[in-house]
Write a protein that holds these residues in place. Structure first.
Motif, PDB file in Angstrom:
ATOM      1  N   MET A 147      -0.498  -3.953  -8.653  1.00  0.00           N
ATOM      2  CA  MET A 147       0.404  -3.141  -7.570  1.00  0.00           C
ATOM      3  C   MET A 147      -0.084  -3.659  -6.346  1.00  0.00           C
ATOM      4  O   MET A 147       0.006  -2.682  -5.339  1.00  0.00           O
ATOM      5  CB  MET A 147      -0.309  -1.633  -7.593  1.00  0.00           C
ATOM      6  CG  MET A 147       0.125  -0.831  -9.136  1.00  0.00           C
ATOM      7  SD  MET A 147      -0.758   0.718  -9.229  1.00  0.00           S
ATOM      8  CE  MET A 147      -0.198   1.747  -8.022  1.00  0.00           C
ATOM      9  N   GLU A 148      -0.030  -4.804  -5.918  1.00  0.00           N
ATOM     10  CA  GLU A 148      -0.059  -5.614  -4.890  1.00  0.00           C
ATOM     11  C   GLU A 148       0.841  -5.030  -3.673  1.00  0.00           C
ATOM     12  O   GLU A 148       0.320  -5.061  -2.487  1.00  0.00           O
ATOM     13  CB  GLU A 148      -0.130  -7.035  -5.002  1.00  0.00           C
ATOM     14  CG  GLU A 148      -1.366  -7.551  -5.601  1.00  0.00           C
ATOM     15  CD  GLU A 148      -0.662  -7.652  -7.172  1.00  0.00           C
ATOM     16  OE1 GLU A 148      -0.095  -7.193  -7.490  1.00  0.00           O
ATOM     17  OE2 GLU A 148      -1.400  -8.665  -7.880  1.00  0.00           O
ATOM     18  N   ASP A 149       1.994  -4.696  -4.017  1.00  0.00           N
ATOM     19  CA  ASP A 149       2.910  -4.210  -2.987  1.00  0.00           C
ATOM     20  C   ASP A 149       2.598  -2.931  -2.401  1.00  0.00           C
ATOM     21  O   ASP A 149       3.163  -2.486  -1.275  1.00  0.00           O
ATOM     22  CB  ASP A 149       4.381  -4.060  -3.659  1.00  0.00           C
ATOM     23  CG  ASP A 149       4.348  -3.162  -4.847  1.00  0.00           C
ATOM     24  OD1 ASP A 149       3.346  -2.913  -5.667  1.00  0.00           O
ATOM     25  OD2 ASP A 149       5.431  -2.678  -5.207  1.00  0.00           O
ATOM     26  N   THR A 150       1.769  -2.186  -2.821  1.00  0.00           N
ATOM     27  CA  THR A 150       1.287  -1.070  -2.347  1.00  0.00           C
ATOM     28  C   THR A 150       0.279  -1.226  -1.201  1.00  0.00           C
ATOM     29  O   THR A 150      -0.111  -0.129  -0.495  1.00  0.00           O
ATOM     30  CB  THR A 150       0.694   0.003  -3.419  1.00  0.00           C
ATOM     31  OG1 THR A 150      -0.454  -0.428  -3.902  1.00  0.00           O
ATOM     32  CG2 THR A 150       1.560   0.199  -4.519  1.00  0.00           C
ATOM     33  N   GLN A 152      -1.125  -2.309   2.130  1.00  0.00           N
ATOM     34  CA  GLN A 152      -0.661  -2.567   3.343  1.00  0.00           C
ATOM     35  C   GLN A 152      -1.571  -3.356   4.160  1.00  0.00           C
ATOM     36  O   GLN A 152      -2.795  -3.107   4.083  1.00  0.00           O
ATOM     37  CB  GLN A 152      -0.208  -1.173   4.247  1.00  0.00           C
ATOM     38  CG  GLN A 152       0.887  -0.459   3.424  1.00  0.00           C
ATOM     39  CD  GLN A 152       2.194  -1.205   3.097  1.00  0.00           C
ATOM     40  OE1 GLN A 152       2.725  -1.775   4.225  1.00  0.00           O
ATOM     41  NE2 GLN A 152       2.832  -1.209   1.894  1.00  0.00           N
TER      42      GLN A 152
END
Length: 321
Positions: A147-150, A152
Motif C-alpha cells: 500500500m505504498e500509494d497511501t 504521503q
C-alpha cells in the motif's frame, strides 16, 4: 496532608507575575531567530525521509518487514495507552524544590491532572516517541501490504522529524532524571514517586525503546545537521512553561510556579544560565545520539553484540530504584 489550591491560610506572596528577566527573554528571542533560519529544508528532509529509511532492517535474516512494523506499532500502543491512562487518571502532585534564592512561594504543590499531565517535558518527549513509532510502524506495514500509494511525503517527513526529536530527548530525560532530578528530589526531602510505574516507563523505557530501534530494529538515522529541530522544541517548551506558570501551575493569588527549579524566573542571571545549560544539554544529547548511531554502524557485530550494547547504555542512563 497534601495542600491544594484552595488552602490559602498562609500569607500570599508579593510576586504575582513571574515574568522572566530581560536577559532571559533576549536570549530566547535571539536563539529562536537563529534556529528559525537553520531549520532543515523540505528537500533536506526528503533526502532522508525515504521508504528505504523506514523499511530498512538491521538484521533482515532475523526480522521480517511485517515483524518490524508490528514491533514498532506495539511500542506505539504502549506509549499512547500510557498517555491516555495519564489523562484519564487521578493525576499527581509535583513538589518543586526551589533554590534558597527563589522568590516563589514554597508551600504550594502543583496538581497535574487530565491534559495537565502532558505538561512536563517528560510527557512531551513520551508523546513524540509514541507518535514516531506509530508513523514508523505504519509506513513499514503499508509497504509490507503493498500500500505504498497511501504513504504521503508529509507522513515520512513527520516520522523522520519525530524520530530525530524523540530519540535523543529520550536519552536526555533518562540521564537528567538519574543524575540530576532524582538526587535533587532526595536532597529536598519532599515526597516523590520516581520509582513508580509511570515514571519508570517514561524515564527508562523511552531510552530502551529508542536504543532498540536504532541498534536492533530499523536503524532510523538522526542527522546532526538537523540539530535546529531539537533547539526549536526546547524554545517551544520554554515559552510554554512561562505561559503556564500562572495560567495552570500557579494562579494570581499564589503566584507563578514551575515544575522544575531551573525554570524559576526569579533567580536573576541564574535563570538565563539555566536556559543556556538546557540548550547545551539539548545539543549535546542530539550529538551523542547521532554519535551512538555512527558507533553502532562502525562496530557492526552480531545481534548479541548489539543487544549487549543496548543493555549497557540503558544501564548507564536509566535508574530503576
Amino acid at each position: 496532608m497534601v495542600q491544594t489550591r484552595e488552602q490559602k491560610s498562609k500569607p500570599l506572596p508579593s510576586l504575582t507575575s513571574g515574568m522572566p528577566p530581560w536577559h532571559s527573554t533576549f536570549f530566547v528571542g535571539a536563539l529562536a531567530a537563529i534556529t528559525l533560519t537553520h531549520l532543515p529544508s523540505l528537500e533536506s528532509l526528503d533526502q532522508m525521509a525515504t521508504l528505504d529509511q523506514f523499511t530498512h532492517r538491521v538484521f533482515p535474516n532475523l526480522l521480517t518487514l511485517r515483524g518490524l512494523a508490528l514491533i514498532r506499532l506495539s511500542i506505539a500502543a504502549i506509549a499512547i495507552s500510557l498517555t491516555i491512562y495519564l489523562i484519564l487518571g487521578d493525576g499527581w502532585y509535583v513538589y518543586a524544590n526551589y533554590k534558597s534564592a527563589s522568590k516563589l512561594r514554597r508551600d504550594y504543590f502543583i496538581r497535574l491532572k487530565g491534559l495537565g499531565t502532558l505538561c512536563p517535558f517528560t510527557s512531551w518527549c513520551w508523546f513524540f516517541l509514541g507518535q514516531a513509532f506509530l508513523l514508523n510502524g505504519w509506513i513499514a506495514m503499508a509497504v509490507d501490504l503493498g500500500m505504498e500509494d497511501t504513504i504521503q511525503p508529509w507522513m515520512m517527513r513527520t516520522a523522520l522529524v519525530l524520530s530525530e526529536i524523540s530519540f535523543p530527548f529520550a536519552l536526555l530525560v533518562s540521564t537528567a532524571v538519574k543524575y540530576a532530578i532524582w538526587p535533587a528530589v532526595l536532597a529536598g526531602g519532599k515526597p516523590h514517586n520516581l520509582a513508580g510505574f509511570r515514571n519508570q516507563m517514561q524515564h527508562n523505557c523511552n531510552s530502551i525503546f529508542a536504543l532498540t530501534e536504532v541498534a536492533l530494529l530499523g536503524g532510523i538515522s538522526v542527522d546532526f545537521r538537523h540539530l535546529s529541530l531539537a533547539t526549536m522544541v526546547g524554545i517551544a517548551y520554554i515559552l510554554f512553561t512561562w505561559m503556564m506558570a500562572v495560567i495552570y501551575y500557579g494562579n494570581q493569588e499564589v503566584g507563578p510556579q514551575y515544575l522544575y527549579w531551573f525554570q524559576d524566573t526569579t533567580l536573576g542571571e541564574t535563570t538565563t544560565f539555566a536556559l543556556l545549560a538546557l540548550l547545551v544539554a539539548l545539543t549535546t544529547f542530539f550529538g551523542v545520539f547521532a554519535g551512538i548511531e555512527m558507533l553502532i554502524e562502525t562496530i557492526g557485530g552480531t545481534f548479541l553484540t548489539k543487544l549487549v550494547f543496548v543493555v549497557a547504555v540503558s544501564a548507564f542512563v536509566c535508574k530503576f530504584r
